[in-house]
Design an enzyme around this catalytic site. Structure first.
Site, PDB file in Angstrom:
ATOM      1  CE1 TYR A   1      -3.948   2.182   0.671  1.00 12.57           C
ATOM      2  CE2 TYR A   1      -2.341   3.475   2.082  1.00 12.57           C
ATOM      3  CZ  TYR A   1      -3.653   3.417   1.421  1.00 12.57           C
ATOM      4  OH  TYR A   1      -4.321   4.307   1.467  1.00 12.57           O
TER       5      TYR A   1
ATOM      6  CG  PHE B   1      -8.522  16.945 -26.344  1.00 13.05           C
ATOM      7  CD1 PHE B   1      -8.845  17.412 -27.774  1.00 13.05           C
ATOM      8  CD2 PHE B   1      -9.102  15.828 -25.985  1.00 13.05           C
ATOM      9  CE1 PHE B   1      -9.374  16.524 -28.783  1.00 13.05           C
ATOM     10  CE2 PHE B   1      -9.646  14.667 -27.042  1.00 13.05           C
ATOM     11  CZ  PHE B   1      -9.889  15.297 -28.438  1.00 13.05           C
ATOM     12  CG  ASP B   2     -12.382  15.432 -24.581  1.00 15.75           C
ATOM     13  OD1 ASP B   2     -11.377  15.182 -24.066  1.00 15.75           O
ATOM     14  OD2 ASP B   2     -13.114  14.641 -25.393  1.00 15.75           O
TER      15      ASP B   2
ATOM     16  CG  ASP C   1      -2.397  17.500 -22.069  1.00 15.98           C
ATOM     17  OD1 ASP C   1      -2.101  16.418 -21.888  1.00 15.98           O
ATOM     18  OD2 ASP C   1      -3.666  17.777 -22.428  1.00 15.98           O
TER      19      ASP C   1
ATOM     20  CB  ALA D   1      -1.464  12.824 -23.537  1.00  9.91           C
TER      21      ALA D   1
ATOM     22  CE  LYS E   1      -4.944  10.226 -24.326  1.00  4.66           C
ATOM     23  NZ  LYS E   1      -5.533  10.285 -23.026  1.00  4.66           N
TER      24      LYS E   1
ATOM     25  CG  HIS F   1     -17.914  14.647 -27.195  1.00  3.35           C
ATOM     26  ND1 HIS F   1     -17.748  15.724 -26.489  1.00  3.35           N
ATOM     27  CD2 HIS F   1     -16.811  14.099 -27.158  1.00  3.35           C
ATOM     28  CE1 HIS F   1     -16.571  15.777 -25.887  1.00  3.35           C
ATOM     29  NE2 HIS F   1     -15.915  14.710 -26.211  1.00  3.35           N
TER      30      HIS F   1
END
Length: 485
Positions: free
Chosen positions: A67, A119-120, A210, A212, A253, A453
């Site tokens: 843990y 992005f979204d 970001d 990714a 990604k 969406h």
């Protein structure tokens, strides 16, 4: 050729056209709701859909599931710190968790975040925290056909204008998305990133990546930017991370894992505040909602994603699919990046207006014709309509993204996609010439106020036809007020 050989295989689902027609009706024309066994080639996303390597599977067997203080965490932290130079590494279950933690800490009510493009989920997490997300893409990004090598850049002059203007005190952070997914997967140049970092330092505003698709951005820098062509992707990536004050990372990604991510930070006080929220919502800081085996696979995946042979194969696959689209007469965002090809649905289906969602119409045709699942990035994703379904905000472009999962599909699979595109551009467009209603537009019958969406319900509507709505307007699942307040 691909720099790997295949050790395990799984069968591709095969369906008939009537089965696909029935499936679309059942899911109300929302491709997110299709079952995986109804999809032959799944290009919906490159997030968490890659194939694990033998090395990653072996690393998973060494996972320490303690843990607190597991050996897996320390191996993971050492790998990420060596790559990014950030002294504070907080693991999370995926990138949007890092977004939520950072924006809840920095971008509260009334604050402003600036980006080359949010992005979204990034935009949603800013707005859910009460902030405003503002995009400042470079002018070259507006030319879909242009050959500009770095159309993912931020508009430096627009950035300076905000930071020198009356809203400067509202700016919480600047976020550079690499590569720029919302602008067609276009890369950011090191020159643009360095200039952005200098502007942010001058104004005392933190700069975050970001990250990714950091490896794919680094590869395209080595291929396209003077002064970097002789460098390795790892060297470029390390420099990019060092220019920023921290990063958000969805390792689903360029970590080539099925789950995982992290938040990397330089500032100790900010890291302490973020860690408190991490403990309350994700888990103890040495596991962050992940199993030890996930941390070990992620650490190795981050290294494998920077392999030049692997990245070259990604570029070749994307280039091949882009060539098939061009040969079919289907416009794309040029030049192609690595993680996806973006089809210009607005140009292909000219008879469908933006508020009838030509991108969704093309996505549905791809599924009907060949069992291919993709995603619309147009006015369904970015737009807004009034109570009568008339456009209030439309997207600047009506695109469909064909995302390429990592190490999953071969050249033969991509040729199938190319064949389907050729059929659509030939047979379907010929039908449209005689009967525009043969490829309908769509209207919304049910939607959510944020990220609509993902869960939207749609109904086909003949283009130009006047139809009444079931209750006078599209039905919302929740309040139609903005998420920010």
């Amino acid at each position: 050729m691909e720099p790997y050989r295949i050790k395990a295989v799984e069968p591709l689902p095969r369906t008939t056209r009537p089965q696909r027609e029935a499936a679309l009706r059942r899911v109300h024309y929302n491709l997110f709701d299709l079952r995986a066994e109804e999809v032959t080639i799944d290009l919906l996303t490159d997030s968490g859909t890659g194939a694990l390597s033998a090395g990653q599977l072996a690393a998973a067997m060494a996972g320490d599931e303690s843990y607190a203080g597991s050996a897996s965490f320390h191996r993971f932290r050492d790998a990420v710190e060596e790559l990014t130079s950030y002294p504070h590494i907080l693991p999370v279950h995926q990138g949007r968790a890092a977004e939520r933690i950072l924006f809840s800490t920095l971008a509260g009510p009334g604050r402003l975040t600036l980006s080359n493009t949010h992005f979204d989920t990034t935009r949603a997490n800013v707005e859910l925290a009460g902030g405003e997300a503002r995009d400042l893409p470079c002018p070259q990004s507006r030319d879909l056909d242009g050959p500009g090598p770095f159309k993912g850049n931020i508009d430096i002059e627009a950035l300076r204008a905000v930071l020198d203007g009356p809203e400067a005190s509202r700016v919480a952070l600047v976020l550079m998305t690499v590569t720029n997914n919302g602008c067609g997967g276009q890369p950011v140049s090191m020159a643009n990133l360095a200039e952005t970092a200098a502007v942010c330092r001058r104004h005392g505003v933190p700069l975050f990546l970001d990250a990714a698709r950091f490896a794919e951005n680094a590869w395209l820098v080595t291929r396209r930017e003077d002064g970097h062509r002789g460098r390795t992707p790892r060297q470029v990536a390390q420099e990019a991370f060092r220019l920023a004050d921290g990063c958000l990372m969805s390792a689903k990604k360029d970590g080539i894992v099925h789950v995982g991510g992290f938040l990397g930070l330089r500032d100790s006080a900010l890291a302490q505040r973020c860690e408190l929220l991490l403990i309350a919502t994700e888990g103890f800081p040495t596991y962050g909602g992940l199993a030890g085996r996930d941390l070990d696979m992620m650490a190795l995946g981050l290294a494998e994603a920077l392999d030049p042979g692997y990245l070259a194969s990604r570029e070749q696959a994307a280039g091949h699919l882009a060539g098939r689209a061009r040969a079919a007469g289907v416009g794309i965002v040029e030049p192609p990046g690595l993680h996806a090809i973006y089809l210009d649905a607005g140009r292909l289906l000219r008879h469908i207006p933006a508020h009838r969602f030509p991108g969704q119409a093309l996505a549905c045709q791809l599924y009907l014709e060949g069992g291919i699942r993709s995603v619309e990035l147009g006015s369904l994703y970015l737009g807004r309509e009034d109570e009568q379904g008339e456009p209030v905000i439309s997207a600047p472009y009506e695109l469909v993204r064909l995302a390429l999962p990592r190490r999953v599909y071969t050249r033969g699979h991509l040729d199938h996609v190319g064949d389907v595109l050729a059929r659509i551009a030939g047979d379907v467009l010929a039908r449209i010439a005689g009967d525009p209603g043969s490829v309908p537009g769509y209207r919304i019958t049910e939607q959510a106020p944020v990220l609509r969406h993902f869960r939207v319900r749609l109904q086909p509507v003949p283009v130009g036809a006047t139809t009444s709505r079931p209750s006078g307007s599209s039905r919302y699942w929740a309040s139609s007020h903005s998420a920010g307040g």
